[in-house]
Design a protein around this motif. Structure first.
Motif, short mmCIF file in Angstrom:
data_model
loop_
_atom_site.label_atom_id
_atom_site.label_comp_id
_atom_site.label_asym_id
_atom_site.label_seq_id
_atom_site.Cartn_x
_atom_site.Cartn_y
_atom_site.Cartn_z
N PRO A 159 0.78 -1.41 0.09
CA PRO A 159 -0.04 0.05 -0.13
C PRO A 159 0.95 1.25 -0.08
CG PRO A 159 -0.28 -1.14 2.01
CD PRO A 159 0.72 -1.88 1.26
N ARG A 160 0.27 2.24 -0.57
CA ARG A 160 0.94 3.51 -0.59
C ARG A 160 1.05 4.24 0.87
NH1 ARG A 160 -1.38 6.14 -6.14
NH2 ARG A 160 -0.64 4.44 -7.50
N TYR B 101 7.29 12.48 4.97
CA TYR B 101 8.46 12.80 5.85
C TYR B 101 9.46 13.85 5.47
CZ TYR B 101 6.38 8.89 8.25
OH TYR B 101 5.44 8.05 8.88
N SER B 102 10.17 14.27 6.18
CA SER B 102 11.29 15.46 5.70
C SER B 102 12.16 15.04 4.65
CB SER B 102 12.17 15.93 7.11
OG SER B 102 12.72 14.72 7.60
N ASN C 105 13.72 15.24 -0.88
CA ASN C 105 14.00 14.82 -2.33
C ASN C 105 12.99 15.37 -3.33
OD1 ASN C 105 15.77 12.64 -1.57
ND2 ASN C 105 14.09 11.09 -0.75
N ILE C 106 11.68 15.59 -2.90
CA ILE C 106 10.98 16.20 -3.78
C ILE C 106 11.39 17.72 -4.18
CG2 ILE C 106 8.52 17.00 -4.05
CD1 ILE C 106 7.53 14.62 -2.34
N THR C 107 11.77 18.33 -3.40
CA THR C 107 11.96 19.86 -3.25
C THR C 107 13.58 20.12 -3.98
OG1 THR C 107 12.48 20.18 -1.07
CG2 THR C 107 10.28 20.43 -1.61
N GLN D 89 5.18 9.83 -7.13
CA GLN D 89 6.00 9.50 -7.84
C GLN D 89 7.59 9.11 -7.06
OE1 GLN D 89 6.24 7.46 -10.95
NE2 GLN D 89 3.99 7.93 -10.87
N PHE D 90 7.53 10.18 -6.06
CA PHE D 90 8.89 10.16 -5.42
C PHE D 90 8.49 9.02 -3.93
CE2 PHE D 90 9.57 13.96 -7.41
CZ PHE D 90 10.93 14.34 -7.61
N LEU D 91 7.59 8.99 -3.72
CA LEU D 91 7.15 8.10 -2.59
C LEU D 91 7.56 6.66 -2.97
CD1 LEU D 91 4.32 9.83 -0.76
CD2 LEU D 91 6.70 10.17 -0.61
N ILE D 92 7.01 6.19 -4.41
CA ILE D 92 7.09 4.93 -4.73
C ILE D 92 8.51 4.68 -5.09
CG2 ILE D 92 6.60 3.48 -6.79
CD1 ILE D 92 3.88 5.01 -6.82
#
Length: 67
Positions: free
Chosen positions: A5-6, A11-12, A17-19, A63-66
């Motif tokens: 599950p997603r 978290y920071s 990673n995203i920013t 996409q960054f969490l997967i």
């Protein structure tokens, strides 16, 4: 085998990673989001909360969490 599950919490390290910003900046951003939403210091920030605050699309963030 069932799919994993997603996550619904962000978290920071994810925000970093995203920013592309440092983890310190990411923690500060999550803190500002909590304050804006009226959450307590230790409350979790959801992906939905993060997307609402940053105006990013949930599909892009996930996409960054997967990966």
């Amino acid at each position: 085998m069932p799919a994993i599950p997603r996550r619904i919490c962000i978290y920071s390290k994810d925000v970093s990673n995203i920013t592309g910003k440092s983890e310190r900046h990411a923690r500060a951003l999550l803190s500002r989001i909590r304050t804006t939403l009226g959450k307590a210091r230790g409350d979790l920030v959801t992906v939905s909360d993060f997307c609402q605050a940053t105006k990013l699309r949930p599909e892009d963030v996930e996409q960054f969490l997967i990966n």
